[in-house]
Design a protein around this motif. Sequence first.
Motif, PDB file in Angstrom:
ATOM      1  N   PHE A  74      18.735 -18.901   7.635  1.00  0.00           N
ATOM      2  CA  PHE A  74      18.977 -19.525   6.340  1.00  0.00           C
ATOM      3  C   PHE A  74      19.319 -18.387   5.374  1.00  0.00           C
ATOM      4  CE2 PHE A  74      16.030 -22.330   8.548  1.00  0.00           C
ATOM      5  CZ  PHE A  74      16.638 -23.572   8.394  1.00  0.00           C
ATOM      6  N   MET A 123      13.909 -27.013   7.038  1.00  0.00           N
ATOM      7  CA  MET A 123      13.189 -25.747   7.140  1.00  0.00           C
ATOM      8  C   MET A 123      11.757 -25.968   7.610  1.00  0.00           C
ATOM      9  SD  MET A 123      14.374 -23.670   3.750  1.00  0.00           S
ATOM     10  CE  MET A 123      15.952 -22.842   3.638  1.00  0.00           C
ATOM     11  N   TYR A 127      10.134 -24.381  10.866  1.00  0.00           N
ATOM     12  CA  TYR A 127       8.960 -23.516  10.667  1.00  0.00           C
ATOM     13  C   TYR A 127       7.799 -23.965  11.550  1.00  0.00           C
ATOM     14  CZ  TYR A 127       4.934 -21.415   8.313  1.00  0.00           C
ATOM     15  OH  TYR A 127       3.774 -20.735   8.043  1.00  0.00           O
ATOM     16  N   GLY A 134      13.181 -19.551  13.153  1.00  0.00           N
ATOM     17  CA  GLY A 134      13.928 -19.461  11.913  1.00  0.00           C
ATOM     18  C   GLY A 134      13.795 -18.095  11.270  1.00  0.00           C
ATOM     19  N   TRP A 169      12.516 -18.004   2.548  1.00  0.00           N
ATOM     20  CA  TRP A 169      12.337 -19.372   3.022  1.00  0.00           C
ATOM     21  C   TRP A 169      10.865 -19.693   3.234  1.00  0.00           C
ATOM     22  CZ3 TRP A 169      12.135 -21.753   8.296  1.00  0.00           C
ATOM     23  CH2 TRP A 169      11.678 -20.862   9.281  1.00  0.00           C
TER      24      TRP A 169
END
Length: 207
Positions: A74, A123, A127, A134, A169
């Motif tokens: 990301f 996300m 996660y 990620g 993130w």
Amino acid sequence: MLGFDRSSDIENILTGDREATLSFLRAFASLFSVNPEWLMHGEGDPFYLDDVFYFDALEALPLIVSSKPERVFFTRSESYEGACTITLQYGPYNYRTLPNQWHVSGIVGATGTHQLVSLYKLMRIIYESNEIHGSGQVANEKTFNALANGSIFAGSVLGGPLHTNQDWWFALLDLDHKYVTSPHYGEWYGESLLDAQRIIRKVLSEE
């Protein structure tokens, strides 16, 4: 990796002493995430961008699950709008960047708010997954735009020069600021990230 027995075989192609076959060009493009249209015809941008447009980030989840990338990056721009794009890594030379940008900031309308929450949910899933890895990256605006439009090789920046600011993130996911580092989120990632968190918290509380 390209199936040649001697290094001179590929050297002759690269120096122009031997004409590349279409099968070689396709194999080269696939192995190194090069846009085959650019390589063969000079059309478009040099590096591969996915040809499917995902309005919401969560729409990309089936692709991520089925294609099993080694890592999902990301990448967020340092601009106040905080545009974010997603790149899937399948090997040291193979990357697939989605042709989408979602704003992670307070500069969102109704549609942008919906997309921001969708990105947050994607996300969160990654996660909490034991199978999908990620990673966050922050890029200056010039580098971010080059990555997002396919004019630079994703592997030249992801996990490398941008690696020092990778935790944004994790910070976004910490909506309730439970981590000990939370007092520094605004300083490290900008007030725009805190604005994005406030929007996400509000929407989730109303769902």
